[in-house]
Design an enzyme around this catalytic site. Structure first.
Site, mmCIF file in Angstrom:
data_model
loop_
_atom_site.group_PDB
_atom_site.id
_atom_site.type_symbol
_atom_site.label_atom_id
_atom_site.label_comp_id
_atom_site.label_asym_id
_atom_site.label_seq_id
_atom_site.Cartn_x
_atom_site.Cartn_y
_atom_site.Cartn_z
ATOM 1 N N ARG A 183 -20.632 -5.185 18.382
ATOM 2 C CA ARG A 183 -19.749 -6.078 19.143
ATOM 3 C C ARG A 183 -20.353 -6.358 20.514
ATOM 4 O O ARG A 183 -21.255 -5.634 20.943
ATOM 5 C CB ARG A 183 -18.389 -5.379 19.344
ATOM 6 N N ASP A 252 -14.426 -6.327 22.851
ATOM 7 C CA ASP A 252 -14.712 -5.334 21.804
ATOM 8 C C ASP A 252 -14.353 -5.889 20.424
ATOM 9 O O ASP A 252 -14.652 -5.261 19.415
ATOM 10 C CB ASP A 252 -13.956 -4.027 22.060
ATOM 11 N N ASP A 262 -12.023 -8.213 13.574
ATOM 12 C CA ASP A 262 -10.893 -7.387 14.032
ATOM 13 C C ASP A 262 -9.599 -8.197 14.120
ATOM 14 O O ASP A 262 -9.239 -8.731 15.159
ATOM 15 C CB ASP A 262 -11.194 -6.744 15.397
HETATM 16 P P1 AMP Z 1 -7.788 -3.169 18.451
HETATM 17 O O1 AMP Z 1 -6.780 -3.718 19.406
HETATM 18 O O2 AMP Z 1 -7.247 -2.942 17.059
HETATM 19 O O3 AMP Z 1 -9.043 -3.945 18.458
HETATM 20 O O4 AMP Z 1 -8.121 -1.695 18.949
HETATM 21 C C1 AMP Z 1 -8.660 -1.435 20.215
HETATM 22 C C2 AMP Z 1 -9.251 -0.045 20.205
HETATM 23 O O5 AMP Z 1 -8.260 0.952 19.960
HETATM 24 C C3 AMP Z 1 -10.313 0.147 19.133
HETATM 25 O O6 AMP Z 1 -11.369 0.836 19.715
HETATM 26 C C4 AMP Z 1 -9.623 0.942 18.076
HETATM 27 O O7 AMP Z 1 -10.534 1.799 17.404
HETATM 28 C C5 AMP Z 1 -8.606 1.728 18.842
HETATM 29 N N1 AMP Z 1 -7.403 1.965 18.033
HETATM 30 C C6 AMP Z 1 -6.482 1.065 17.640
HETATM 31 N N2 AMP Z 1 -5.500 1.650 16.919
HETATM 32 C C7 AMP Z 1 -5.794 2.957 16.839
HETATM 33 C C8 AMP Z 1 -5.179 4.101 16.223
HETATM 34 N N3 AMP Z 1 -4.040 4.005 15.540
HETATM 35 N N4 AMP Z 1 -5.792 5.280 16.371
HETATM 36 C C9 AMP Z 1 -6.934 5.390 17.053
HETATM 37 N N5 AMP Z 1 -7.554 4.390 17.660
HETATM 38 C C10 AMP Z 1 -7.013 3.173 17.554
HETATM 39 MG MG MG Z 2 -10.774 -3.904 17.864
#
Ligand code: AMP
Ligand code: MG
Length: 487
Positions: A183, A252, A262
């Site tokens: 990313r 990210d 994502d």
């Molecule tokens: P996202 O908004 O889904 O792109 O997530 C942002 C960051 O938070 C990423 O680095 C994900 O790996 C982490 N993340 C999102 N949901 C979870 C979860 N339930 N447990 C652990 N990490 C999470």
């Molecule tokens: Mg993400």
């Protein structure tokens, strides 16, 4: 056709070592079961589609079993989230299981999302719920079918594992495929933590594996950045032309390959609305539908900053300057085709803008308008579509302009016009309410609706017998669904 144990691995990212990722084993889900699989995605790995029905398939992608050659790793990255820098993110709940190469010589990352906690989980539980896994699966495969560059999804595995979000839900895993999971945030991580050696290693890795043609250029890194700018401009032009709202364009979530990546609280527009915000925690509308265009450039600037050790600021600025004109060219090209036009005229941008404004004021269905426009000759189609507009005088003026424009465009039969227009104007898109219906059924254990919807969306341009219900405007309850951002 291969069986599951015949995949060939070559784990190039894992070989970069512990500065880039951490070895973590998937944490199995209870009672894993197949929710849905994509035959087209399985074909990318040369997998026999029948293997999806075998118990070992759900065991592998539900975290119970692993190939001996797999090397599951949680990648480290950072990124700008809603404009602010978060110094360390990473795969908080996803694991790169390994890289498989197929008979055509293509490498595919196998990434298991919802695979449990990692060193980067922060406050999270490492899990993904069935609802969001189905949404990611359907969106990846639907965008691909529309011709929009995207990561792919092999399958969703459901389970009985309880996972807490706003309420208790069930855990699931989605197996994502992409040529790379690197990313913008990977580059930002090594730049802001001041690790120039690893930063250079990462840049070499991406250049060699994903942009080898840039090696031939006098300044390979600059050529690579330019290519990333171009791919993003094209991808976002396609989002805008088809009404796709990503919702969380943090750096990210931006792929170094210029693919849609994502999926969170994304949505396709039903009624055209330039100001639409699909993410309910996006109070300022940073990632609203029309803001995706400038945000694309903002994100590329964040990547450019991280590349300043390799490329001069002037050259980076010049490359960034390509973004808007390229975006405009791709967007206009697609919109012309959506209108059934084959040649370019200077005033086309205005023709599109005036139409969108009229659609906005009247809440016209963005997808069905273009589809119906191609059903008949320009004159007949505008007469039928007129009723959907509130500003009739405005629409009539536009319609006159459009008919004259079509007449100047060339001599072709209505059959040719329909065929050409239907090939770019989908009848079926992933409307939120359709996803919601499929999710509700899946949550009560019935996966047939997810599978049917997936099937329909794999051929969005083709009218499919008996599938009229998937080509309708949303019912009242489905118009302004609050899609939970938790996933
Ligand atoms: P996202 O908004 O889904 O792109 O997530 C942002 C960051 O938070 C990423 O680095 C994900 O790996 C982490 N993340 C999102 N949901 C979870 C979860 N339930 N447990 C652990 N990490 C999470
Ligand atoms: Mg993400």
């Amino acid at each position: 056709m291969k069986a599951l144990d015949e995949l060939t691995f070559d784990n190039r990212f894992a070989r970069l070592g512990d500065a880039f990722s951490t070895h973590v084993l998937p944490e199995p889900l209870d009672e894993p079961r197949l929710v849905v699989a994509s035959k087209a995605a399985m074909a990318l790995l040369d997998l026999d589609p029948a293997v999806a029905q075998t118990p070992v398939f759900a065991e592998l992608f539900g975290g119970h079993k692993l190939w001996a050659e797999a090397e599951p790793r949680a990648m480290v990255y950072s990124g700008h989230q809603f404009g602010g820098y978060t110094p360390q993110l990473g795969d908080g709940r996803g694991l790169l299981l390994g890289e498989v190469y197929n008979e055509a010589g293509e490498h595919w990352d196998l990434h298991l999302k919802g695979a449990g906690m990692t060193p980067y989980s922060r406050m999270g539980d490492g899990r993904a719920v069935l609802r969001s896994s189905i949404r990611e699966f359907l969106a990846s495969e639907a965008l691909h079918a529309l011709g929009i560059p995207t990561s792919r999804a092999l399958c969703v595995i459901g389970s009985s594992t309880p996972v807490w979000r706003e309420k208790q839900e069930r855990g699931a895993m989605v197996l994502r495929l992409a040529h790379s999971h690197i990313r913008f945030g990977h580059f930002e991580y090594f730049y802001y933590t001041k690790k120039p050696e690893q930063q250079a290693e990462l840049a070499e890795h991406v250049l060699n594996l994903h942009y080898p043609e840039c090696r031939e250029q006098p300044e390979p890194y600059l050529a690579m950045f330019r290519e990333i700018v171009e791919r993003n401009a094209e991808m976002i032009a396609k989002w805008q032309a088809y009404g796709f709202c990503h919702g969380v364009m943090n750096t990210d979530n931006m792929s170094i390959l210029g693919i849609t990546f994502d999926f969170g609280p994304f949505a396709f527009l039903d009624d055209f609305d330039a100001h639409f915000i699909c993410n309910h925690s996006d109070h300022e509308g940073r990632y609203s539908f029309s803001n995706q265009v400038p945000i694309g450039q903002w994100n590329l600037s964040a990547l450019a900053q991280a590349l300043t050790p390799f490329i001069s600021v002037d050259a980076l600025k010049e490359a960034l300057g390509l973004y808007l004109p390229l975006y405009q060219a791709h967007y206009l090209d697609l919109m012309r085709r959506r209108l059934g036009l084959t040649i370019a005229e200077d005033d086309d941008q205005r023709l599109v803008e005036r139409l969108l404004k009229l659609m906005q004021n009247s809440g016209v269905d963005y997808t069905l308008f273009f589809r119906r426009l191609g059903d008949e000759s320009a004159a007949l189609a505008v007469t039928r579509l007129r009723d959907d507009f509130v500003d009739l005088a405005g629409f009539d003026a536009w319609a006159e302009q459009y008919k004259a424009r079509v007449a100047r465009d060339g001599d072709y039969t209505q059959e040719q016009r329909r065929e050409r227009m239907h090939a770019v104007n989908p009848l079926y898109i992933l409307r939120n309410y359709l996803a919601q219906n499929a999710i509700a059924a899946a949550e009560s254990g019935d996966y047939s609706e997810v599978r049917r919807l997936h099937e329909v969306l794999t051929r969005p341009f083709e009218e499919q017998a008996g599938m009229e219900q998937y080509a309708q405007r949303p019912p009242d309850w489905g118009k302004h669904l609050e899609i939970s951002c938790s996933s």
